[in-house]
Design a protein around this motif. Structure first.
Motif, PDB file in Angstrom:
ATOM      1  N   ARG A   1       0.822  -1.213   0.000  1.00 34.31           N
ATOM      2  CA  ARG A   1       0.000   0.000   0.000  1.00 34.31           C
ATOM      3  C   ARG A   1       0.853   1.258   0.000  1.00 34.31           C
ATOM      4  O   ARG A   1       0.497   2.246  -0.649  1.00 34.31           O
ATOM      5  CB  ARG A   1      -0.943  -0.031   1.203  1.00 34.31           C
ATOM      6  N   ALA A   2       1.980   1.222   0.688  1.00 36.65           N
ATOM      7  CA  ALA A   2       2.868   2.377   0.682  1.00 36.65           C
ATOM      8  C   ALA A   2       3.446   2.615  -0.713  1.00 36.65           C
ATOM      9  O   ALA A   2       3.583   3.762  -1.160  1.00 36.65           O
ATOM     10  CB  ALA A   2       3.989   2.186   1.696  1.00 36.65           C
ATOM     11  N   ALA A   3       3.770   1.543  -1.413  1.00 36.16           N
ATOM     12  CA  ALA A   3       4.349   1.674  -2.754  1.00 36.16           C
ATOM     13  C   ALA A   3       3.339   2.278  -3.733  1.00 36.16           C
ATOM     14  O   ALA A   3       3.697   3.073  -4.605  1.00 36.16           O
ATOM     15  CB  ALA A   3       4.817   0.306  -3.252  1.00 36.16           C
ATOM     16  N   TRP A   4       2.074   1.911  -3.594  1.00 34.86           N
ATOM     17  CA  TRP A   4       1.045   2.401  -4.512  1.00 34.86           C
ATOM     18  C   TRP A   4       0.526   3.788  -4.142  1.00 34.86           C
ATOM     19  O   TRP A   4      -0.166   4.432  -4.952  1.00 34.86           O
ATOM     20  CB  TRP A   4      -0.137   1.429  -4.552  1.00 34.86           C
ATOM     21  N   LEU A   5       0.821   4.254  -2.935  1.00 34.65           N
ATOM     22  CA  LEU A   5       0.201   5.487  -2.449  1.00 34.65           C
ATOM     23  C   LEU A   5       0.347   6.672  -3.405  1.00 34.65           C
ATOM     24  O   LEU A   5      -0.647   7.364  -3.672  1.00 34.65           O
ATOM     25  CB  LEU A   5       0.749   5.839  -1.061  1.00 34.65           C
ATOM     26  N   PRO A   6       1.533   6.949  -3.963  1.00 34.29           N
ATOM     27  CA  PRO A   6       1.621   8.097  -4.885  1.00 34.29           C
ATOM     28  C   PRO A   6       0.734   7.947  -6.119  1.00 34.29           C
ATOM     29  O   PRO A   6       0.167   8.928  -6.602  1.00 34.29           O
ATOM     30  CB  PRO A   6       3.105   8.122  -5.272  1.00 34.29           C
ATOM     31  N   VAL A   7       0.619   6.725  -6.620  1.00 38.19           N
ATOM     32  CA  VAL A   7      -0.234   6.479  -7.786  1.00 38.19           C
ATOM     33  C   VAL A   7      -1.693   6.711  -7.423  1.00 38.19           C
ATOM     34  O   VAL A   7      -2.454   7.361  -8.154  1.00 38.19           O
ATOM     35  CB  VAL A   7      -0.030   5.051  -8.316  1.00 38.19           C
ATOM     36  N   VAL A   8      -2.097   6.176  -6.286  1.00 40.67           N
ATOM     37  CA  VAL A   8      -3.483   6.301  -5.830  1.00 40.67           C
ATOM     38  C   VAL A   8      -3.833   7.763  -5.594  1.00 40.67           C
ATOM     39  O   VAL A   8      -4.901   8.241  -6.023  1.00 40.67           O
ATOM     40  CB  VAL A   8      -3.671   5.461  -4.551  1.00 40.67           C
ATOM     41  N   GLU A   9      -2.950   8.488  -4.940  1.00 43.31           N
ATOM     42  CA  GLU A   9      -3.236   9.892  -4.648  1.00 43.31           C
ATOM     43  C   GLU A   9      -3.291  10.731  -5.919  1.00 43.31           C
ATOM     44  O   GLU A   9      -4.161  11.603  -6.065  1.00 43.31           O
ATOM     45  CB  GLU A   9      -2.188  10.444  -3.686  1.00 43.31           C
ATOM     46  N   ALA A  10      -2.390  10.453  -6.858  1.00 39.70           N
ATOM     47  CA  ALA A  10      -2.407  11.202  -8.120  1.00 39.70           C
ATOM     48  C   ALA A  10      -3.656  10.878  -8.927  1.00 39.70           C
ATOM     49  O   ALA A  10      -4.264  11.763  -9.544  1.00 39.70           O
ATOM     50  CB  ALA A  10      -1.158  10.883  -8.939  1.00 39.70           C
ATOM     51  N   GLY A  11      -4.064   9.617  -8.918  1.00 42.62           N
ATOM     52  CA  GLY A  11      -5.275   9.235  -9.642  1.00 42.62           C
ATOM     53  C   GLY A  11      -6.504   9.903  -9.073  1.00 42.62           C
ATOM     54  O   GLY A  11      -7.360  10.399  -9.821  1.00 42.62           O
ATOM     55  N   ALA A  12      -6.609   9.936  -7.743  1.00 45.45           N
ATOM     56  CA  ALA A  12      -7.766  10.571  -7.108  1.00 45.45           C
ATOM     57  C   ALA A  12      -7.752  12.080  -7.323  1.00 45.45           C
ATOM     58  O   ALA A  12      -8.796  12.696  -7.589  1.00 45.45           O
ATOM     59  CB  ALA A  12      -7.781  10.238  -5.617  1.00 45.45           C
TER      60      ALA A  12
ATOM     61  N   ARG B   1       9.545   5.818 -14.851  1.00 47.46           N
ATOM     62  CA  ARG B   1      10.053   6.610 -13.725  1.00 47.46           C
ATOM     63  C   ARG B   1       8.903   6.995 -12.800  1.00 47.46           C
ATOM     64  O   ARG B   1       7.840   7.407 -13.243  1.00 47.46           O
ATOM     65  CB  ARG B   1      10.745   7.872 -14.260  1.00 47.46           C
ATOM     66  N   GLY B   2       9.125   6.820 -11.509  1.00 48.96           N
ATOM     67  CA  GLY B   2       8.104   7.103 -10.517  1.00 48.96           C
ATOM     68  C   GLY B   2       7.450   5.853  -9.956  1.00 48.96           C
ATOM     69  O   GLY B   2       6.758   5.912  -8.930  1.00 48.96           O
ATOM     70  N   LEU B   3       7.679   4.704 -10.612  1.00 41.49           N
ATOM     71  CA  LEU B   3       7.084   3.454 -10.151  1.00 41.49           C
ATOM     72  C   LEU B   3       8.140   2.508  -9.567  1.00 41.49           C
ATOM     73  O   LEU B   3       7.911   1.306  -9.446  1.00 41.49           O
ATOM     74  CB  LEU B   3       6.344   2.761 -11.294  1.00 41.49           C
ATOM     75  N   GLU B   4       9.281   3.086  -9.182  1.00 38.43           N
ATOM     76  CA  GLU B   4      10.375   2.252  -8.671  1.00 38.43           C
ATOM     77  C   GLU B   4       9.969   1.487  -7.407  1.00 38.43           C
ATOM     78  O   GLU B   4      10.337   0.322  -7.225  1.00 38.43           O
ATOM     79  CB  GLU B   4      11.599   3.123  -8.375  1.00 38.43           C
ATOM     80  N   ALA B   5       9.195   2.121  -6.533  1.00 45.48           N
ATOM     81  CA  ALA B   5       8.813   1.455  -5.281  1.00 45.48           C
ATOM     82  C   ALA B   5       7.915   0.249  -5.559  1.00 45.48           C
ATOM     83  O   ALA B   5       8.050  -0.804  -4.912  1.00 45.48           O
ATOM     84  CB  ALA B   5       8.105   2.437  -4.356  1.00 45.48           C
TER      85      ALA B   5
END
Length: 368
Positions: free
Chosen positions: A209-220, A349-353
């Protein structure tokens, strides 16, 4: 003696069709899909064809009420958590009216009984994009029409918070952080049930969940347009006699939400069910940006890759659930394609985590 639910439902269908003046129509059931809906093609004595859409309102857990918080949504079940419509007929009718108002092709509602979950729709025919392409049509023509339809939908800006449809009002809710993360979490919940060699403990799920958090927040944060939410070549009908974006006939849009504009694009171009050539994906994206020149392409493509990867993880979880829980092994054939898409997106880039999480916790899967 009590009658069976199936008999009661059939009686209701017959009564609805009679009230719509279609008692004499010949009925032919269509093959089912992964949902609880069923369809029949109706042929009238004059030869006209229509579609009967049947979705019992009680067949699924309830859709989310906009006032519910995260705890209430999770308590009410999957549809509320993920902001799905539970297949409600009034949702389909409201979204159809909105799309038609933008000059896009959604089926005309011929008859409607939202309390019973029944509707008679315009029949778009059998020219499903995937079948037309398999028959030899140039896929660029079809995919470009689908892109033009999305560009028009996105140019309209945010949809109303509540649509005033022929079956009553229907809210258009955000594809928010709760719904996005819940979708991704299907992977860690269901893949171990399909692949016994996988096991994700509490620490692994927390890291997921921590790894996906930036993606989730940007999508929302980018939820700014109406998204069909299941926009792909099996849910689009080729209407060759129409012009421009109206050539892409849309179906199965009842789960529409307010989402990032990249959502429907990656659903279309990184399809779970069929291969889309990389050069066609690139050309279709070029076409989209030509129609939407004000878009920041670099930022958009970062969101596109991130949300596509999240959706691919979600779909892998959905397919695992369909196989394990629902006894539908045919979905296993689609999974290698989803893994391929996921691997490619994780190079962004940005999905390294996220890539590191897979390398640590599912190296055999991502390395296939």
């Amino acid at each position: 003696m009590t009658s069976s639910p199936d008999i009661d439902r059939e009686d209701r269908r017959r009564a609805f069709l009679a009230q719509a003046g279609l008692a004499d129509a010949r009925r032919a059931p269509l093959p089912g899909d992964a949902s609880t809906r069923r369809y029949e093609r109706l042929t009238t004595p004059s030869g006209t064809t229509l579609m009967l859409m049947d979705q019992a309102p009680s067949a699924e857990s309830p859709p989310a009420d906009p006032s519910w918080d995260e705890a209430r949504r999770r308590a009410e079940g999957w549809n509320a958590t993920a902001r799905l419509s539970a297949g409600r007929i009034e949702a389909f009718a409201a979204v159809a009216a909105h799309l038609k108002g933008l000059g896009l092709s959604a089926p005309e509602i011929v008859a409607l009984d939202p309390e019973s979950g029944l509707a008679v729709l315009e029949d778009f025919g059998e020219a499903v994009f995937a079948r037309v392409i398999e028959a030899g049509a140039d896929p660029r023509d079809l995919y470009f029409a689908a892109i033009e339809a999305l560009a028009r939908l996105h140019a309209a800006g945010p949809p109303p918070e509540v649509l005033d449809g022929p079956g009553g009002p229907w809210p258009v809710q955000d594809y928010d952080t709760v719904a996005l993360q819940a979708g991704a979490d299907l992977f860690v919940e269901w893949l171990p049930k399909l692949e016994p060699g996988l096991a994700f403990d509490a620490a692994a799920i927390e890291a997921w969940r921590a790894a996906w958090l930036p993606v989730v927040e940007a999508g929302a944060a980018g939820a700014s347009v109406m998204a069909h939410r299941d926009y792909h070549a099996e849910n689009l009908i080729w209407l060759a006699e129409r012009a421009g974006p109206a050539r892409a006939g849309m179906i199965d849009f009842q789960d529409a939400v307010r989402a990032h504009p990249a959502w429907d694009l990656h659903s279309l171009l990184q399809d779970a069910r069929r291969d889309v050539a990389p050069e066609l994906e690139a050309a279709a994206l070029d076409r989209y940006f030509a129609l939407r020149p004000e878009t920041d392409r670099e930022a958009f493509m970062r969101a596109y890759a991130g949300l596509a990867a999240l959706n691919e993880a979600r779909i892998l979880g959905v397919f695992a659930r369909l196989i394990v829980r629902d006894g539908k092994p045919r979905y296993a054939a689609f999974m290698p394609r989803m893994w391929d898409h996921l691997r490619r997106n994780l190079e962004t880039r940005g999905l390294e985590a996220v890539a590191r999480w897979f390398a640590e916790h599912a190296p055999g899967e991502i390395g296939r």
